[in-house]
Design a protein around this motif. Structure first.
Motif, PDB file in Angstrom:
ATOM      1  N   SER A 285       0.204  -3.424   0.561  1.00  0.00           N
ATOM      2  CA  SER A 285       0.591  -2.089   0.999  1.00  0.00           C
ATOM      3  C   SER A 285       0.097  -1.837   2.419  1.00  0.00           C
TER       4      SER A 285
ATOM      5  N   ASP B  94      -1.362  -1.163 -10.877  1.00  0.00           N
ATOM      6  CA  ASP B  94      -0.916  -0.538 -12.116  1.00  0.00           C
ATOM      7  C   ASP B  94      -1.922  -0.817 -13.227  1.00  0.00           C
TER       8      ASP B  94
ATOM      9  N   SER C  90      -5.214  10.159  -6.482  1.00  0.00           N
ATOM     10  CA  SER C  90      -4.535   9.452  -7.563  1.00  0.00           C
ATOM     11  C   SER C  90      -3.123   9.088  -7.126  1.00  0.00           C
ATOM     12  N   HIS C  91      -2.751   7.805  -7.308  1.00  0.00           N
ATOM     13  CA  HIS C  91      -1.400   7.374  -6.944  1.00  0.00           C
ATOM     14  C   HIS C  91      -0.349   7.913  -7.913  1.00  0.00           C
TER      15      HIS C  91
ATOM     16  N   GLY D 103      -0.301  10.800   0.829  1.00  0.00           N
ATOM     17  CA  GLY D 103      -1.732  11.060   0.747  1.00  0.00           C
ATOM     18  C   GLY D 103      -2.383  11.132   2.111  1.00  0.00           C
TER      19      GLY D 103
ATOM     20  N   SER E  28      -5.418   0.598  -1.429  1.00  0.00           N
ATOM     21  CA  SER E  28      -4.278   0.848  -2.300  1.00  0.00           C
ATOM     22  C   SER E  28      -4.698   0.745  -3.762  1.00  0.00           C
ATOM     23  N   SER E  29      -3.730   0.896  -4.670  1.00  0.00           N
ATOM     24  CA  SER E  29      -4.030   0.898  -6.100  1.00  0.00           C
ATOM     25  C   SER E  29      -3.187  -0.143  -6.808  1.00  0.00           C
TER      26      SER E  29
ATOM     27  N   ASP F  44       1.699   9.033  -3.156  1.00  0.00           N
ATOM     28  CA  ASP F  44       1.797   7.690  -2.622  1.00  0.00           C
ATOM     29  C   ASP F  44       0.959   7.635  -1.356  1.00  0.00           C
ATOM     30  N   ALA F  45       0.851   6.446  -0.749  1.00  0.00           N
ATOM     31  CA  ALA F  45      -0.079   6.266   0.367  1.00  0.00           C
ATOM     32  C   ALA F  45       0.259   7.150   1.561  1.00  0.00           C
TER      33      ALA F  45
ATOM     34  N   GLY G 280      -4.759  -3.368   1.135  1.00  0.00           N
ATOM     35  CA  GLY G 280      -4.468  -2.083   1.765  1.00  0.00           C
ATOM     36  C   GLY G 280      -4.670  -2.223   3.262  1.00  0.00           C
TER      37      GLY G 280
END
Length: 474
Positions: free
Chosen positions: A383, A402, A113-114, A122, A399-400, A118-119, A412
């Motif tokens: 990202s 919002d 979960s972001h 993680g 990536s995610s 963060d990337a 990503g």
């Protein structure tokens, strides 16, 4: 606490064994309630409390117990060839866990979960967990499993919950995804080094951003995609979707895309981790200058007359100026962003001090005003986590976005230890939802793949064109 008061290995091994025995007794996987956890995982965060209130007391107690699990492990064997975003459409808790491990036939997917990671953080955690698991293997293999009791969670839904949750799931953002590893990363690195010799400091990511601007303005569907769109137009309800898709592409070609770029701020302020900034190509004349140079170069190779040489030299000097300006402006944008002084960061700080209800209201304003949304949030997420360590086993990254509905594309990007530039694209464009409703997810995925493959080809083309112009000697 885990280091100071480690749970006994035999106890953990016994709990795992009990879970696997229960799964085998149920035919190989624990199905449980058909869709309670899946529906909760699909629901937006702001709707979670209301949905969970519709469950009975026993189910709510099960949810509370589930929250004590720091990691959810999905041990069903999944197809590792699927895109990351499709692999995560499985049982992974109820949407409030920081980490889910999803087993595939060739690897383990770390679904994070972001909100928690963060990337870059993680990816570091994935390496740490992998290293600890490898080191524990001899100890675990030699331990005897205890025989603890293990009771599955029922998560029994109520009719009211199921009806409300399915309504929320229907309103969730529709997406498809694609992955590509065809970009010639070595050519990008070579080009970057060549540019550095003439004091042009452009990173690989700077070149990828420039290629995205070029791609947005020049993309046309491939022959296969055109045939698929023509076939779509022939079915009931498909003509309008095909027209919508073509109109969207026409609008896109006239727009300088606005990309939200998350930058690692940990060195500047470890508490914040990320500083986001919005990027739009600050030198719109750069790509036309490159196109003119490339056309003149083709003319010179056919007939190297004096007029063509003079014109080419003049245009190449103009291209150098554009590249220098582009590099300088990007460098300034990074410096401002890393000081936490970008417009995007300032807007987020302002919102952070508002009451919760006011935050939701203010957050809706950019979504209703296109140009304001592009300034603050962008239309796409771009990202790039960069190059992993030579010993890393991480091979791809997604990536995610919002919770708003304005992000149409999420890119990503990462470079793995073998030198492959892995790109993942999540596609939320307007045509996706109606195609899924028509049962044509295959066509939605094909259009996403065509778009991503075209971008990869555009990256290689950009590198080749710049190399040709730089290398030509009059």
């Amino acid at each position: 606490i885990g280091r100071l008061r480690k749970p006994p290995i035999d106890q953990v091994k016994g709990q795992v064994a009990a879970a696997l025995r229960y799964a085998q007794a149920r035919g190989g996987s624990v199905e449980g309630p058909p869709d309670t956890d899946l529906l909760l995982a699909q629901a937006p965060r702001e709707r979670q409390r209301a949905l969970r209130a519709r469950l009975g007391d026993d189910a709510q107690a099960d949810l509370t117990a589930l929250r004590y699990a720091p990691i959810v492990v999905n041990w069903d064997r999944h197809d590792g060839g699927l895109p990351l975003t499709e692999l995560r459409h499985t049982r992974r808790g109820c949407g409030d866990h920081a980490l889910t491990l999803i087993r595939t036939d060739r690897s383990v997917v770390f679904d994070m979960s972001h909100i928690f990671f963060d990337a870059l953080w993680g990816m570091a955690l994935a390496e740490i967990v992998t290293g600890f698991a490898t080191a524990l293997l001899p100890l675990v293999s030699g331990a005897k499993a205890a025989r603890p009791a293990a009771e599955p969670l029922a998560l029994t839904p109520t009719p009211a919950f199921r009806a409300a949750a399915r309504t929320e799931a229907a309103d969730s953002p529709a997406e498809v995804s694609a992955e590509n590893g065809a970009v010639n990363l070595r050519a990008l690195v070579t080009l970057r080094r060549r540019l550095a010799k003439i004091e042009l400091d452009l990173t690989v990511n700077d070149l990828l951003l420039l290629a995205r601007c070029d791609h947005a303005a020049t993309y046309w569907p491939s022959a296969d995609a055109e045939r698929a769109l023509e076939a779509l137009a022939a079915i009931e309800g498909g003509a309008q979707i095909a027209q919508q898709y073509r109109r969207q592409l026409e609008r896109q070609r006239a727009i300088n895309p606005a990309l939200l770029i998350p930058m690692d701020a940990s060195a500047n302020d470890p508490r914040l981790r990320l500083y986001p900034t919005t990027f739009r190509n600050p030198r719109p004349g750069l790509l036309p200058a490159l196109e003119r140079c490339d056309a003149l170069l083709a003319r010179l190779r056919r007939q190297a007359d004096a007029t063509a040489r003079q014109e080419f030299e003049r245009e190449r000097k103009e291209l150098y100026l554009e590249l220098y300006s582009y590099a300088g402006l990007l460098r300034a944008l990074k410096q401002v962003t890393m000081r936490g002084e970008s417009f995007t960061t300032a807007a987020l700080r302002l919102m952070g001090h508002l009451p919760g209800a006011m935050q939701s209201l203010v957050d809706l304003i950019p979504q209703k005003i296109g140009i304001l949304n592009e300034i603050i949030k962008g239309r796409e997420v771009f990202s790039n986590v960069g190059q992993v360590a030579a010993s890393s086993s991480i091979t791809r990254f997604a990536s995610s976005r919002d919770d708003g509905d304005t992000k149409l594309l999420v890119w990503g990007i990462m470079s793995d230890a073998s030198g492959t530039l892995a790109i993942t694209l999540r596609d939320f464009r307007p045509h996706v939802a109606p195609l899924l409703r028509l049962g044509r997810a295959d066509l939605a995925r094909m259009l996403a793949h065509d778009y991503l493959d075209s971008y990869a080809a555009c990256v290689d083309s950009l590198a080749r064109r710049i190399q040709r112009v730089l290398a030509y000697k009059l």
